[in-house]
Design an enzyme around this catalytic site. Sequence first.
Site, short mmCIF file in Angstrom:
data_model
loop_
_atom_site.label_atom_id
_atom_site.label_comp_id
_atom_site.label_asym_id
_atom_site.label_seq_id
_atom_site.Cartn_x
_atom_site.Cartn_y
_atom_site.Cartn_z
N ARG A 145 0.82 -1.22 0.00
CA ARG A 145 0.00 0.00 0.00
C ARG A 145 0.85 1.27 0.00
O ARG A 145 0.66 2.16 -0.82
CB ARG A 145 -0.95 -0.01 1.20
CG ARG A 145 -2.14 -0.91 0.98
CD ARG A 145 -2.86 -1.16 2.27
NE ARG A 145 -2.08 -2.01 3.12
CZ ARG A 145 -2.44 -3.23 3.49
NH1 ARG A 145 -3.58 -3.72 3.08
NH2 ARG A 145 -1.68 -3.97 4.26
N GLU A 255 12.51 2.74 20.21
CA GLU A 255 11.93 4.08 20.08
C GLU A 255 11.58 4.65 21.45
O GLU A 255 10.89 3.96 22.23
CB GLU A 255 10.68 4.02 19.19
CG GLU A 255 11.06 3.62 17.76
CD GLU A 255 9.91 3.67 16.76
OE1 GLU A 255 8.77 3.95 17.16
OE2 GLU A 255 10.17 3.42 15.57
N HIS A 274 8.91 8.83 14.41
CA HIS A 274 7.81 7.95 13.99
C HIS A 274 6.54 8.77 13.66
O HIS A 274 5.49 8.57 14.26
CB HIS A 274 7.50 6.90 15.08
CG HIS A 274 6.86 5.67 14.50
ND1 HIS A 274 7.12 4.41 14.96
CD2 HIS A 274 5.94 5.50 13.50
CE1 HIS A 274 6.41 3.52 14.27
NE2 HIS A 274 5.69 4.17 13.39
N GLY A 276 5.30 9.13 10.48
CA GLY A 276 4.74 8.76 9.17
C GLY A 276 3.24 8.90 9.07
O GLY A 276 2.71 9.49 8.13
P1 NAD Z 1 1.70 -3.77 2.98
O1 NAD Z 1 1.47 -5.04 3.67
O2 NAD Z 1 0.59 -3.16 2.19
O3 NAD Z 1 2.95 -3.92 2.01
C1 NAD Z 1 4.13 -4.55 2.37
C2 NAD Z 1 4.74 -5.14 1.12
O4 NAD Z 1 5.99 -5.71 1.47
C3 NAD Z 1 3.91 -6.25 0.52
O5 NAD Z 1 3.60 -5.99 -0.83
C4 NAD Z 1 4.80 -7.48 0.66
O6 NAD Z 1 4.66 -8.35 -0.44
C5 NAD Z 1 6.18 -6.86 0.70
N1 NAD Z 1 7.19 -7.72 1.30
C6 NAD Z 1 7.07 -8.61 2.33
N2 NAD Z 1 8.25 -9.19 2.60
C7 NAD Z 1 9.14 -8.67 1.72
C8 NAD Z 1 10.53 -8.87 1.50
N3 NAD Z 1 11.23 -9.74 2.22
N4 NAD Z 1 11.12 -8.15 0.52
C9 NAD Z 1 10.41 -7.27 -0.24
N5 NAD Z 1 9.08 -7.05 -0.08
C10 NAD Z 1 8.46 -7.74 0.89
O7 NAD Z 1 2.22 -2.74 4.09
P2 NAD Z 1 2.15 -1.16 4.01
O8 NAD Z 1 0.82 -0.70 4.54
O9 NAD Z 1 2.61 -0.72 2.68
O10 NAD Z 1 3.22 -0.78 5.13
C11 NAD Z 1 4.62 -0.88 4.83
C12 NAD Z 1 5.43 -0.64 6.09
O11 NAD Z 1 5.20 0.68 6.56
C13 NAD Z 1 5.09 -1.56 7.25
O12 NAD Z 1 6.26 -1.96 7.90
C14 NAD Z 1 4.29 -0.69 8.17
O13 NAD Z 1 4.38 -1.11 9.51
C15 NAD Z 1 4.98 0.64 7.96
N6 NAD Z 1 4.20 1.79 8.36
C16 NAD Z 1 4.86 2.80 9.03
C17 NAD Z 1 4.18 3.92 9.44
C18 NAD Z 1 4.89 5.03 10.11
O14 NAD Z 1 4.28 5.74 10.91
N7 NAD Z 1 6.14 5.26 9.83
C19 NAD Z 1 2.80 4.00 9.21
C20 NAD Z 1 2.16 2.99 8.50
C21 NAD Z 1 2.88 1.90 8.08
#
Ligand code: NAD
Length: 524
Positions: A145, A255, A274, A276
């Site tokens: 996403r 954190e 943090h 994001g």
């Molecule tokens: P998501 O599940 O939609 O997407 C994650 C993607 O990573 C998937 O398409 C999956 O196939 C891929 N993936 C899994 N293992 C992998 C690997 N070994 N190598 C490459 N790709 C791999 O998740 P998202 O909603 O896009 O969130 C992504 C990250 O952002 C998560 O870690 C989430 O916790 C983090 N996040 C951080 C904040 C923040 O405040 N900084 C907020 C929201 C999400």
Amino acid sequence: MVRILVSDPIDADGINTIKANPKFSVVEGAQQNGLDKIDAWLVRSETKLTKDKIQAAKNLKLIGRAGTGVDNIDLDAATERGILVINVPGANAIAVAEHVFALLLSLMRRIPPADKAVKNSLWRDKTLMGSELYGKTLGLVGFGRVGKEVARRAAAFHMTIKTFDPFISEQNASAMGVLSLPLEEVLKTSDIISVHVPLTESTRGLISRKTLSLMKPSAVFINTSRGEIVVEEDLAAAVLKGAIAGAALDVYAKEPPKGSPLLALGDRVILTPHLGATTREAQKRVAKELSQNVIDFFERGLVRGGVNLPPEFEPEILERLGRYLALAERLGRFLGQLMPGVWHRLKLNTAKKFSERDQKVLLHAALRGLLSCAMGNAVNMVNAAFHAKERHIQTRTEYLSSASDPIEEISIHLRASDGHAAQLSGRIEGDGELRIVRIGELFIDVVPQGTLIAIDNLDKPGMIGKVGTLLGNHKINIADMRVGRKHRGKEAIMVLTLDNKIDARVIDQLTRLNGVTKVSQISL
Ligand code: NAD
């Protein structure tokens, strides 16, 4: 009354929709008295839901995470106890993607030192020379996403976009003008590398000395996903010795990152706490979605954003299967009582009308029914597979092979470790009523509901009379009686529906009737 504890700050607009519903009572705050009374626990990332806390909340049925990552929740402990964990992925993807660009542009255009210079009554010098995003290559590790939202925005900057995501098809990426490549290739050829993967065993420490050494010396690295994906000491060393040009991070292994070597790297590194998902819009969206999902779970049994449910448990599949879920569960419960003991394998057969994903969900429902015979209410759809594994029960799904097999039926087959086996088939009638239509080889027509007595017997005159008389002598009323047989004079089955359960003494007397081979009492 459903009791909800909200222990982290979650946007009031969302929580107010729960408060406005008279069926729910909400307690807010970090205080954790009375955990044993709460039905749902809503958190962001601040509260750590450890095994101890999860166990202390004896009535807990639902954990809601206002956001995406669930690494602050002991998922195994929740799953074992059958507690559903839900999150709201996607509701903050735009906020995170915009933060990536805030970090990236700040880093490329040297915004933090430029700001400092002006405030210190200085003006510009050559250290403030920036770089453009135009024409640069962006490497996205993870194309879910957030990754996709970043790609959409990068296209507007006329960047070349590459991704490594082993779970996304090349077509999926190319449809958005993104090149899907092996990790090594992405790291070697990108000017900016941004990570968007969940924290898993394969992503923990993914950005280390080895992967950093593949990046160009002019490359910058961005992490807004999870801190543990980066070996912070390795990243700090790479920046210090100029192996990469800089980094911007929003997340840390610990954190706040007290004592991290990243803190001492000056303006080649930008660090945010943090942030994001910390936009008003994202917080509102997350809280509203989560609150609605909590209400729907308790009021309608609807699951959205289930983290510890098998991936097949999508709301559309559950809705489509409808009464078949109840049928599979009843079949499992019936069979478990028909054949108590140490179970070895449960198999579900359906016609091709059900997809493989449908079958998996139905198998789960049957497993839940089966295990409830041994575990009562402690088993549910969340932990059925967990407990089956603990008990070494193998599971399998198959398609009915013969064209003459009825397409509406589902059958389950149970094998015990002593070799005994039993099988049941059921269907849904036009009026939506559940029916058991076959027990083993014998055709029958039983409504799987209430208290039933299944009597295996020989097909000979007088059997029904003997059973009726014995029960009558004990003043036991028979509400319904169904009989089934395959061949005249061979084995037959009687299934009686009774008003009340009968005691073991009567079962014993029934078992000793001449011609009766087995009696099972079944409560559904
Ligand atoms: P998501 O599940 O939609 O997407 C994650 C993607 O990573 C998937 O398409 C999956 O196939 C891929 N993936 C899994 N293992 C992998 C690997 N070994 N190598 C490459 N790709 C791999 O998740 P998202 O909603 O896009 O969130 C992504 C990250 O952002 C998560 O870690 C989430 O916790 C983090 N996040 C951080 C904040 C923040 O405040 N900084 C907020 C929201 C999400």
